[in-house]
Design an enzyme around this catalytic site. Sequence first.
Site, PDB file in Angstrom:
ATOM      1  CG  ASP A 170      -1.957  -1.085   1.210  1.00 25.22           C
ATOM      2  OD1 ASP A 170      -2.436  -1.403   0.118  1.00 25.22           O
ATOM      3  OD2 ASP A 170      -2.303  -1.599   2.285  1.00 25.22           O
ATOM      4  CG  ASP A 217      -6.582  -1.473  -1.521  1.00 26.88           C
ATOM      5  OD1 ASP A 217      -6.820  -2.689  -1.690  1.00 26.88           O
ATOM      6  OD2 ASP A 217      -5.657  -1.048  -0.797  1.00 26.88           O
TER       7      ASP A 217
END
Length: 155
Positions: A111, A129
């Site tokens: 991330d 995401d």
Amino acid sequence: MIYYILALFIIIVDQLTKWLVVKYMELGENITIIENFLYLSSHRNRGAAWGILEGQMYFFYIITVAVVIGLIVYIQKLPKDQKWMKLALSLMLGGAIGNFIDRLLHQEVIDFINTFIFSYDFPIFNVADSTLVIGVGIILVLTLLEGKKEKELSN
């Protein structure tokens, strides 16, 4: 076919951006893009959203394979005029596969997009995401619009 090409494009962009983060940033490093709003932050997540179910890789493998199969079947069965729904599902397909690749190769998800929304430090996320959330959002809007349309027709 265009929906699968879109999913493939999402996977490529997702994996490329993650590769760049791993290659050029130290784990935990932050780069300010917009002060008090947007940062690039090298982060790893061994769970799902917000780190829940951390370390449950086999669970994620099974669920993701089932979801990917379900998305492909649903895209195939939808009528051609359901373009918005197919778009939403292709966004979700690309996002699901993007994060699945991370879990397979690294046993964690990379991330890097870190935002502060009205001083709330939103959990760090990635391209996959983002496309998952956008796809779900489109489905939510379509569902609400369909419900409104059905209500108007019944009145």
